[in-house]
Scaffold this motif. Sequence first.
Motif, PDB file in Angstrom:
ATOM      1  N   VAL A  47       1.071  -0.112   4.160  1.00  0.00           N
ATOM      2  CA  VAL A  47       0.135   0.717   4.917  1.00  0.00           C
ATOM      3  C   VAL A  47      -0.402   1.836   4.041  1.00  0.00           C
ATOM      4  O   VAL A  47      -1.608   2.130   4.034  1.00  0.00           O
ATOM      5  CB  VAL A  47       0.815   1.268   6.183  1.00  0.00           C
ATOM      6  N   ALA A  48       0.495   2.486   3.273  1.00  0.00           N
ATOM      7  CA  ALA A  48       0.077   3.604   2.419  1.00  0.00           C
ATOM      8  C   ALA A  48      -0.896   3.143   1.338  1.00  0.00           C
ATOM      9  O   ALA A  48      -1.895   3.823   1.060  1.00  0.00           O
ATOM     10  CB  ALA A  48       1.305   4.259   1.793  1.00  0.00           C
ATOM     11  N   PHE A  49      -0.638   1.989   0.726  1.00  0.00           N
ATOM     12  CA  PHE A  49      -1.517   1.505  -0.332  1.00  0.00           C
ATOM     13  C   PHE A  49      -2.872   1.101   0.241  1.00  0.00           C
ATOM     14  O   PHE A  49      -3.916   1.354  -0.374  1.00  0.00           O
ATOM     15  CB  PHE A  49      -0.867   0.321  -1.051  1.00  0.00           C
ATOM     16  N   ARG A  50      -2.868   0.509   1.415  1.00  0.00           N
ATOM     17  CA  ARG A  50      -4.130   0.136   2.058  1.00  0.00           C
ATOM     18  C   ARG A  50      -4.959   1.378   2.363  1.00  0.00           C
ATOM     19  O   ARG A  50      -6.177   1.403   2.135  1.00  0.00           O
ATOM     20  CB  ARG A  50      -3.838  -0.656   3.326  1.00  0.00           C
ATOM     21  N   ARG A  51      -4.318   2.419   2.868  1.00  0.00           N
ATOM     22  CA  ARG A  51      -5.032   3.659   3.155  1.00  0.00           C
ATOM     23  C   ARG A  51      -5.564   4.301   1.878  1.00  0.00           C
ATOM     24  O   ARG A  51      -6.654   4.879   1.878  1.00  0.00           O
ATOM     25  CB  ARG A  51      -4.106   4.630   3.896  1.00  0.00           C
ATOM     26  N   ALA A  52      -4.798   4.188   0.804  1.00  0.00           N
ATOM     27  CA  ALA A  52      -5.261   4.742  -0.473  1.00  0.00           C
ATOM     28  C   ALA A  52      -6.515   4.006  -0.952  1.00  0.00           C
ATOM     29  O   ALA A  52      -7.457   4.623  -1.465  1.00  0.00           O
ATOM     30  CB  ALA A  52      -4.154   4.649  -1.522  1.00  0.00           C
ATOM     31  N   LEU A  53      -6.536   2.687  -0.785  1.00  0.00           N
ATOM     32  CA  LEU A  53      -7.722   1.922  -1.182  1.00  0.00           C
ATOM     33  C   LEU A  53      -8.928   2.314  -0.340  1.00  0.00           C
ATOM     34  O   LEU A  53     -10.046   2.436  -0.849  1.00  0.00           O
ATOM     35  CB  LEU A  53      -7.442   0.425  -1.041  1.00  0.00           C
ATOM     36  N   ARG A 161      -4.796   7.381 -10.183  1.00  0.00           N
ATOM     37  CA  ARG A 161      -5.326   8.139  -9.052  1.00  0.00           C
ATOM     38  C   ARG A 161      -5.036   7.413  -7.735  1.00  0.00           C
ATOM     39  O   ARG A 161      -4.668   8.037  -6.735  1.00  0.00           O
ATOM     40  CB  ARG A 161      -6.824   8.348  -9.234  1.00  0.00           C
ATOM     41  N   VAL A 162      -5.195   6.091  -7.692  1.00  0.00           N
ATOM     42  CA  VAL A 162      -4.899   5.321  -6.491  1.00  0.00           C
ATOM     43  C   VAL A 162      -3.412   5.417  -6.152  1.00  0.00           C
ATOM     44  O   VAL A 162      -3.030   5.568  -4.978  1.00  0.00           O
ATOM     45  CB  VAL A 162      -5.331   3.854  -6.669  1.00  0.00           C
ATOM     46  N   THR A 166      -1.585   6.903  -2.866  1.00  0.00           N
ATOM     47  CA  THR A 166      -0.569   6.112  -2.165  1.00  0.00           C
ATOM     48  C   THR A 166       0.678   6.947  -1.911  1.00  0.00           C
ATOM     49  O   THR A 166       1.263   6.899  -0.813  1.00  0.00           O
ATOM     50  CB  THR A 166      -0.210   4.861  -2.988  1.00  0.00           C
ATOM     51  N   ALA A 167       1.095   7.729  -2.893  1.00  0.00           N
ATOM     52  CA  ALA A 167       2.269   8.586  -2.722  1.00  0.00           C
ATOM     53  C   ALA A 167       2.032   9.615  -1.620  1.00  0.00           C
ATOM     54  O   ALA A 167       2.932   9.888  -0.804  1.00  0.00           O
ATOM     55  CB  ALA A 167       2.604   9.285  -4.037  1.00  0.00           C
ATOM     56  N   ASP A 393       5.088  11.926  -5.429  1.00  0.00           N
ATOM     57  CA  ASP A 393       6.243  12.149  -4.556  1.00  0.00           C
ATOM     58  C   ASP A 393       6.184  11.156  -3.401  1.00  0.00           C
ATOM     59  O   ASP A 393       5.308  11.235  -2.537  1.00  0.00           O
ATOM     60  CB  ASP A 393       6.211  13.593  -4.039  1.00  0.00           C
ATOM     61  N   PHE A 394       7.117  10.228  -3.385  1.00  0.00           N
ATOM     62  CA  PHE A 394       7.170   9.206  -2.346  1.00  0.00           C
ATOM     63  C   PHE A 394       8.199   9.546  -1.270  1.00  0.00           C
ATOM     64  O   PHE A 394       8.867   8.667  -0.725  1.00  0.00           O
ATOM     65  CB  PHE A 394       7.478   7.844  -2.963  1.00  0.00           C
ATOM     66  N   GLY A 395       8.336  10.815  -0.956  1.00  0.00           N
ATOM     67  CA  GLY A 395       9.191  11.233   0.137  1.00  0.00           C
ATOM     68  C   GLY A 395      10.643  10.894  -0.084  1.00  0.00           C
ATOM     69  O   GLY A 395      11.248  11.300  -1.099  1.00  0.00           O
ATOM     70  N   ASP A 396      11.225  10.112   0.844  1.00  0.00           N
ATOM     71  CA  ASP A 396      12.650   9.804   0.737  1.00  0.00           C
ATOM     72  C   ASP A 396      12.968   8.893  -0.438  1.00  0.00           C
ATOM     73  O   ASP A 396      14.140   8.740  -0.806  1.00  0.00           O
ATOM     74  CB  ASP A 396      13.151   9.170   2.040  1.00  0.00           C
TER      75      ASP A 396
END
Length: 525
Positions: A47-53, A161-162, A166-167, A393-396
């Motif tokens: 989901v995060a990578f799709r939103r980044a795209l 940058r992408v 995503t992070a 920073d990918f959170g947990d």
Amino acid sequence: MTPPGTVRIPFPTVDEVSRHCLSDDEPESVHIEVHLPGRLDEARLRVAFRRALLAHPRALMREVPGRRHRRSFAWELTDQPDSDPVSLAGRGPDALARARARALSECPPLTLSPPMRLDVVEVDGRTAGPEPSAADVASGTGTVLLLTMHHTALDAGSGLRVLATTAEQYGGVAGLPVTGRFRPGPSGPAPSRTGGTGHAVRARPVRVAPDSRPRPVRARAVGNGMLQADLPVPRRAARNGGLEPWTVNDQLLVAATLMVGRWNVSQGRPAGPVRITMPVDDRPRGTEMPIGNGTRLVEVAMTSEDPRDTDLLLGERPDPAAVTRLLRTTARRTRALKSAHGAPLGAGASLLTAPLLPVGMRGVLTRGARRAAASWTSTALVTNIGRVPYELDFGDAGRATAVWFSAPARMPRGLSVAAASTGGRLHVTLRWSRALLGDEAGADLVGLFEESLSATSLTPAGGNAPGAEPGARIREAAATAADTEASTALDHAWSPGGPYRRDTPHSDSTPGGARSTHDSWKRPS
């Protein structure tokens, strides 16, 4: 006819030249590795990578199909990815090596949007990065995000940058503002093609000498090999008023020059003028960063102003005064080149890609010009991102502990050096064409580069240099190999004061497998 609402963008010069010169033997791929201390949730990452795209719509592109008689290539921007670009690359000690081998051998197709893929590799905490924390070792966890892009469409800056976006999407925290790069004005006249000497114009750039494998073996070899090194950031001279006398990028250029010179001498080749291709990226680093191939390529003449310095630089131990003179000369040239402006690949490439002829005819002319100019191609490519400007920073799952990337190494140049700095460490990747070098020769070059980089530092290599203790200079190395004999490549690495073993049989390094080697860099006392 273009469907309503579809956005099409003609290929820029860099993209078209790359498209004309594609080869299955040497894929035009860029790979980026982000090492994280924890585990990622796969569904959440998708989901995060799709939103980044979606946040960077220029990344969602594919090549518009067409005939050879059309006037131009074009990118078509899509609203959604054509397929899911995220995949779990597996687990186990060899998963990362297999993912790296795939990154060097298989480009994402240009016909699908986006022309990139993201492999998620779950690895043991002790091998996920060069210096895992105590918590990582205790939990035995770690993740590597390996992004592979087709360089005809995207470069390392765009991919990073992408990944940064995503992070932010994965961790739920917006990244800190990223400042643009500062380009000082030239302190003197812009360098000519000679770089301050008349010798470089009259003489062709020296080539990296091929290794001692028989010529038929090298001719059959395809693909790229790669080794990664984790090194201390070399120390620089103190500021004298305003600017520093030279940058880490200048030290990387000088180190690559010394590496090539000493390698060629060990192969019985005479010393010659070295020219290095250096990408210059002036794009902003924030979310407004233009995605694509946004760098311009410049060539730096790495010749000393005093011809007598050549022998001093290529001796058993490079003369510190000669190294300092070359660093100052290089810094002056790179400052002028960075502050100047010009076409990404020069006026000749712009003329070849002008839409005056059909793309089929322009492709024939471009490939012919490339073959004709092969002997004048620069010696090596050195690309330096510098300090990674993003938190990643990918959170947990934690923040990135290391970032590596590599650039294509196609012939006739056949060698690229890529560097990025994270957490006070310098992560360097050497990538080479297998038609030029095998795995053992590549390992020798890594040793030469380390020695050469330490020669550019104010602190000599040894116990006084931070992170330079024996066995700790290179924490992680990886290469693709054809057979089990290639696993001894690092054991035959070049040692200080010792020549490259020209009489040692070298394996046929054609792609067919992958391995990772950890803590196996041996140095004589």
